[in-house]
Scaffold this motif. Structure first.
Motif, short mmCIF file in Angstrom:
data_model
loop_
_atom_site.label_atom_id
_atom_site.label_comp_id
_atom_site.label_asym_id
_atom_site.label_seq_id
_atom_site.Cartn_x
_atom_site.Cartn_y
_atom_site.Cartn_z
N VAL A 34 0.87 -1.18 0.00
CA VAL A 34 0.00 0.00 0.00
C VAL A 34 0.90 1.23 0.00
N CYS A 35 0.85 1.98 -1.10
CA CYS A 35 1.69 3.17 -1.28
C CYS A 35 0.87 4.40 -0.89
N HIS A 36 1.55 5.45 -0.46
CA HIS A 36 0.82 6.67 -0.11
C HIS A 36 0.08 7.23 -1.32
N GLN B 88 -2.04 9.20 9.49
CA GLN B 88 -1.50 9.68 10.77
C GLN B 88 0.02 9.58 10.83
N GLY B 89 0.66 9.12 9.76
CA GLY B 89 2.13 8.99 9.75
C GLY B 89 2.62 7.90 10.69
N LYS B 90 1.77 6.90 10.96
CA LYS B 90 2.12 5.89 11.97
C LYS B 90 2.75 4.63 11.39
N ALA C 202 6.06 21.94 3.54
CA ALA C 202 7.08 22.74 4.25
C ALA C 202 8.44 22.03 4.21
N ALA C 203 8.42 20.71 4.41
CA ALA C 203 9.69 19.96 4.42
C ALA C 203 10.35 20.01 3.04
N ILE C 204 9.56 20.01 2.00
CA ILE C 204 10.11 20.04 0.63
C ILE C 204 10.81 21.38 0.38
N VAL D 147 9.92 13.99 -5.07
CA VAL D 147 9.27 12.70 -5.28
C VAL D 147 7.88 12.68 -4.62
N GLY D 148 7.81 13.06 -3.35
CA GLY D 148 6.55 13.09 -2.61
C GLY D 148 5.61 14.12 -3.24
N LEU D 149 4.30 13.81 -3.20
CA LEU D 149 3.30 14.62 -3.92
C LEU D 149 2.16 15.08 -3.02
N PRO D 150 2.47 15.94 -2.00
CA PRO D 150 1.38 16.44 -1.15
C PRO D 150 0.37 17.22 -1.99
N ALA D 151 -0.90 17.13 -1.63
CA ALA D 151 -1.97 17.79 -2.41
C ALA D 151 -1.70 19.28 -2.53
N ASN E 268 13.29 13.92 -1.53
CA ASN E 268 12.09 14.34 -0.79
C ASN E 268 10.97 13.32 -0.97
N VAL E 269 10.77 12.48 0.03
CA VAL E 269 9.68 11.51 -0.04
C VAL E 269 8.65 11.73 1.07
N SER E 270 8.75 12.89 1.74
CA SER E 270 7.73 13.18 2.75
C SER E 270 6.48 13.70 2.04
N ASP F 167 14.98 14.31 13.95
CA ASP F 167 13.56 14.17 14.26
C ASP F 167 12.88 15.52 14.06
N PHE F 168 12.05 15.62 12.99
CA PHE F 168 11.46 16.92 12.68
C PHE F 168 10.44 17.37 13.73
N THR F 169 9.97 16.44 14.56
CA THR F 169 9.01 16.83 15.61
C THR F 169 9.72 17.40 16.84
P1 NAD Z 1 4.59 7.12 3.70
O1 NAD Z 1 3.37 7.67 4.32
O2 NAD Z 1 4.92 5.69 3.89
O3 NAD Z 1 5.88 7.96 4.17
C1 NAD Z 1 5.91 9.35 4.31
C2 NAD Z 1 6.82 9.66 5.51
O4 NAD Z 1 7.02 11.09 5.59
C3 NAD Z 1 6.22 9.22 6.84
O5 NAD Z 1 7.13 8.35 7.51
C4 NAD Z 1 6.03 10.53 7.60
O6 NAD Z 1 6.22 10.40 8.99
C5 NAD Z 1 7.12 11.41 6.97
N1 NAD Z 1 6.94 12.84 7.18
C6 NAD Z 1 5.79 13.54 7.35
N2 NAD Z 1 6.08 14.84 7.55
C7 NAD Z 1 7.42 14.98 7.49
C8 NAD Z 1 8.31 16.09 7.63
N3 NAD Z 1 7.87 17.31 7.86
N4 NAD Z 1 9.65 15.84 7.49
C9 NAD Z 1 10.10 14.59 7.26
N5 NAD Z 1 9.30 13.51 7.14
C10 NAD Z 1 7.98 13.71 7.25
O7 NAD Z 1 4.47 7.46 2.13
P2 NAD Z 1 5.19 6.74 0.88
O8 NAD Z 1 4.37 5.60 0.43
O9 NAD Z 1 6.62 6.54 1.21
O10 NAD Z 1 5.00 7.89 -0.25
C11 NAD Z 1 5.58 9.17 -0.06
C12 NAD Z 1 5.14 10.15 -1.13
O11 NAD Z 1 5.75 9.79 -2.38
C13 NAD Z 1 3.63 10.19 -1.42
O12 NAD Z 1 3.25 11.55 -1.66
C14 NAD Z 1 3.50 9.39 -2.69
O13 NAD Z 1 2.36 9.74 -3.44
C15 NAD Z 1 4.76 9.81 -3.38
N6 NAD Z 1 5.20 8.91 -4.46
C16 NAD Z 1 5.75 9.50 -5.56
C17 NAD Z 1 6.23 8.71 -6.57
C18 NAD Z 1 6.88 9.34 -7.77
O14 NAD Z 1 7.05 8.67 -8.77
N7 NAD Z 1 7.28 10.61 -7.70
C19 NAD Z 1 6.12 7.32 -6.48
C20 NAD Z 1 5.58 6.75 -5.35
C21 NAD Z 1 5.12 7.56 -4.32
#
Ligand code: NAD
Ligand code: ZN
Length: 349
Positions: free
Chosen positions: A44-46, A336-338, A252-254, A270-274, A246-248, A222-224
């Motif tokens: 299960v991917c985000h 919930q990031g858990k 803000a982190a990006i 890489v990460g795609l926040p809305a 950047n996979v968060s 630890d960003f928290t």
């Molecule tokens: P995930 O939920 O497993 O991991 C995200 C992590 O980011 C969590 O561990 C969370 O605690 C952490 N996080 C949250 N806020 C943060 C912050 N401020 N600083 C640092 N870390 C923080 O998600 P995932 O399945 O690893 O996917 C991550 C993202 O990548 C999603 O947006 C997904 O859609 C995207 N994605 C993009 C591609 C691509 O081709 N570009 C491919 C797959 C997934």
């Protein structure tokens, strides 16, 4: 040849953000260019969560069966398929198929094809017991591979491997992985290590810190808890990491990664926040001469290479197996990031 049933169990939703129903649905029939895969396990991917919520400016098909990290066995194939046999192991990736005729497909950039067909988005995906995939794009998985363990490689592994290649870093250089404790991040740490890079991991909470260190990160931020993240990262890497993956799922982190990256460094998105926008101050970007680049999954060659690292035992997703019917609960934990690493669904439950 095994009997192919007419109906199967799958997780399906009718509207974005609406109820996800675990129920009996028809088994799809492969087209002439497709294979039918009996999916045993699916990560299960985000991205699946974004798809369900309707986060992005790209419509999903509806109703939709999500999922794009499916690993299973070929049980049927269309008349034009010559590269898979019944009984072969095969993987369902995000890129289900593409036109193969445009300028992007011609140069092996099939994910960038305007007609790309996406598993679990525009094409019913791997959250069902039987799913179809274009045989050209389906991943080849060696016989005897642990299908639960390999599932997360099919998106998370391929994506972070490609992102690291895009960063073009040299062995011995520092790479920061932001979102390091999640599905993509835990694999990024290991691919980076295997490529000879030094890893600084960023995520939240002690448990994720222990996991990141265990997987090979030298430093955990630890960003928290950390008050001045930019300074802490620059201090730990003697001037900032040479690259950032950047996979968060945090806008803000990006943006912040443009602040702490070293001069001449590479920021990979890489990460795609809305609705997110990456903000980089022009002055700093010019004076530090940094590059910001998007990286989108990987092509067939990237997939084969990423799988090869897995087969050779260099990378392994920390994963937990639960039943397919538990998908809504997995989405809750993910929101919930858990989640530490990945949840993998067993399609028989
Ligand atoms: P995930 O939920 O497993 O991991 C995200 C992590 O980011 C969590 O561990 C969370 O605690 C952490 N996080 C949250 N806020 C943060 C912050 N401020 N600083 C640092 N870390 C923080 O998600 P995932 O399945 O690893 O996917 C991550 C993202 O990548 C999603 O947006 C997904 O859609 C995207 N994605 C993009 C591609 C691509 O081709 N570009 C491919 C797959 C997934
Ligand atoms: Zn994915």
């Amino acid at each position: 040849m095994s009997e192919i049933p007419k109906v199967q169990y799958g997780c399906i939703f009718e509207t974005n953000g609406g109820p996800i129903e675990y129920k009996q649905i028809p088994v799809p029939v492969p087209k002439s260019n497709e294979i039918l895969i009996n999916v045993k396990y699916s990560g299960v991917c985000h991205t699946d969560l974004h798809a369900w919520k309707g986060d992005w400016p790209l419509d999903t098909k509806l109703p939709l069966v999500g999922g794009h990290e499916g690993a299973g066995v070929v049980v049927a194939k269309g008349d034009n398929v010559s590269n898979f046999e019944i009984g072969d192991y095969a993987g369902i990736k995000w890129l289900n198929g593409s036109c193969m005729g445009c300028e992007f497909c011609q140069q092996g950039a099939e994910p960038n094809c305007a007609k790309a067909d996406l598993s679990g988005y525009t094409h019913d995906g791997s959250f069902q017991q039987y799913a179809t995939a274009d045989a050209v794009q389906a991943a080849k998985i060696p016989k005897g591979t642990d299908l639960a363990a390999v599932a997360p490689i099919l998106c998370a592994g391929v994506t972070v491997y490609k992102a690291l290649k895009t960063a073009m870093l040299a062995p011995g250089q520092w790479v920061a992985v932001s979102g390091a404790g999640g599905g993509l991040g835990t694999l990024a740490i290991q691919y980076a290590k295997a490529m000879g890079l030094r890893v600084l991991a960023i995520d939240g909470g002690e448990e994720k810190g222990l996991l990141c260190k265990d997987l090979g990160a030298e430093v955990y931020i630890d960003f928290t808890k950390e008050k001045n993240i930019v300074k802490a990262i620059q201090d730990a890497t003697n001037g900032g990491p040479h690259g950032v993956i950047n996979v968060s799922v945090s806008e803000a982190a990006i943006s912040q990664s443009c602040d702490y990256v070293r001069a001449l460094g590479k920021v990979i998105l890489v990460g795609l926040p809305a609705g997110a926008v990456c903000k980089s101050a022009v002055f700093q970007q010019v004076v530090k001469s940094i590059e910001i680049k998007g990286s989108y999954v990987g092509n067939r060659q990237d997939t084969a290479e990423a799988l090869d690292f897995f087969v050779r035992g260099l990378v392994h997703s920390p994963f937990k197996v639960v039943g397919l019917s538990e998908l809504p609960h997995v989405f809750e934990l993910m929101e919930q990031g858990k989640i530490l690493g990945r949840y993998v669904l067993d399609t028989t439950k």
